[in-house]
Design a protein around this motif. Sequence first.
Motif, PDB file in Angstrom:
ATOM      1  N   LYS A 215       0.834  -1.211   0.000  1.00 24.29           N
ATOM      2  CA  LYS A 215       0.000   0.000   0.000  1.00 24.29           C
ATOM      3  C   LYS A 215       0.864   1.254   0.000  1.00 24.29           C
ATOM      4  O   LYS A 215       0.556   2.236  -0.689  1.00 24.29           O
ATOM      5  CB  LYS A 215      -0.929   0.006   1.222  1.00 24.29           C
ATOM      6  CG  LYS A 215      -2.009  -1.069   1.191  1.00 24.29           C
ATOM      7  CD  LYS A 215      -2.903  -0.960   2.417  1.00 24.29           C
ATOM      8  CE  LYS A 215      -3.992  -2.031   2.411  1.00 24.29           C
ATOM      9  NZ  LYS A 215      -4.856  -1.939   3.619  1.00 24.29           N
ATOM     10  N   ALA A 216       1.954   1.230   0.763  1.00 22.45           N
ATOM     11  CA  ALA A 216       2.851   2.385   0.804  1.00 22.45           C
ATOM     12  C   ALA A 216       3.472   2.639  -0.565  1.00 22.45           C
ATOM     13  O   ALA A 216       3.543   3.776  -1.039  1.00 22.45           O
ATOM     14  CB  ALA A 216       3.944   2.162   1.850  1.00 22.45           C
ATOM     15  N   LEU A 217       3.911   1.566  -1.222  1.00 23.48           N
ATOM     16  CA  LEU A 217       4.518   1.705  -2.544  1.00 23.48           C
ATOM     17  C   LEU A 217       3.510   2.193  -3.576  1.00 23.48           C
ATOM     18  O   LEU A 217       3.862   2.940  -4.501  1.00 23.48           O
ATOM     19  CB  LEU A 217       5.118   0.369  -2.984  1.00 23.48           C
ATOM     20  CG  LEU A 217       6.374  -0.070  -2.221  1.00 23.48           C
ATOM     21  CD1 LEU A 217       6.773  -1.482  -2.628  1.00 23.48           C
ATOM     22  CD2 LEU A 217       7.524   0.895  -2.455  1.00 23.48           C
ATOM     23  N   ALA A 218       2.259   1.784  -3.426  1.00 22.73           N
ATOM     24  CA  ALA A 218       1.218   2.236  -4.354  1.00 22.73           C
ATOM     25  C   ALA A 218       1.019   3.744  -4.253  1.00 22.73           C
ATOM     26  O   ALA A 218       0.845   4.430  -5.268  1.00 22.73           O
ATOM     27  CB  ALA A 218      -0.093   1.505  -4.063  1.00 22.73           C
ATOM     28  N   ILE A 219       1.057   4.279  -3.023  1.00 21.99           N
ATOM     29  CA  ILE A 219       0.932   5.732  -2.835  1.00 21.99           C
ATOM     30  C   ILE A 219       2.123   6.443  -3.457  1.00 21.99           C
ATOM     31  O   ILE A 219       1.976   7.442  -4.164  1.00 21.99           O
ATOM     32  CB  ILE A 219       0.819   6.072  -1.340  1.00 21.99           C
ATOM     33  CG1 ILE A 219      -0.507   5.547  -0.768  1.00 21.99           C
ATOM     34  CG2 ILE A 219       0.923   7.585  -1.108  1.00 21.99           C
ATOM     35  CD1 ILE A 219      -0.621   5.659   0.737  1.00 21.99           C
TER      36      ILE A 219
END
Length: 228
Positions: A215-219
Amino acid sequence: NQAAESLSALRKAAELAPKDFRVPLDLGSVFFNKGEFAEATKTFRKAVQLAPDEPMARFDLASTCNSLGSYKEAEQEIRTAIRLQERSDFLVLLAAILMYEQREESAIPVLLRATILHPDDSLSWMNLGTCYRRTRQTAEARWANLQGVKAAELEMAKNPRQPWVHSTLAFLCVNLGDLHRAESEIAQALSLAPDDTDVQSRAVWTLEFLHERDKALAILAATTVENR
């Protein structure tokens, strides 16, 4: 949410009042909020040239330099702003620059001064807790994070729809081990302001602590695409 119209109006204002430093300040803020830091920096430099003794112009320039990783210039500008006017938000920015330079020991007294000037600012407490954690002062870190939670809750009592407060509270909670609340708060922050760069940054930090790297990488990926 009418960015194009706002830019057009401000550019017209700059033509009508080329020596009014407030116009490039407003114009730079539009670029900054869009994450266009290089353009914002050029615009804020113009404001500083027009009004070298205006502390907010120095503060805004320091903020964009910090976002670009130009820490030496950022520190110079914010220290000048503080000499002109001591304010808690100026001190918080100075401390953030020092933290990016891995100078947490120097940032701690700056943040303690900020909490004296504005004890209800959750961001000051959050950064102070981070400095204490990085310098392995566990008890002090917990104390600062707890103070930050109290400050954030007071801020939300006044206005529960402040995305940056939710994102600050999320990071404070994750540092205190309250993972369920941290996840809930960061979800609320992102729903209120999905494109806000400060909210996105705290979301990435919080999700990394929650071991939700995908999720962090997607942001981060979405932010990178938008700012190309």
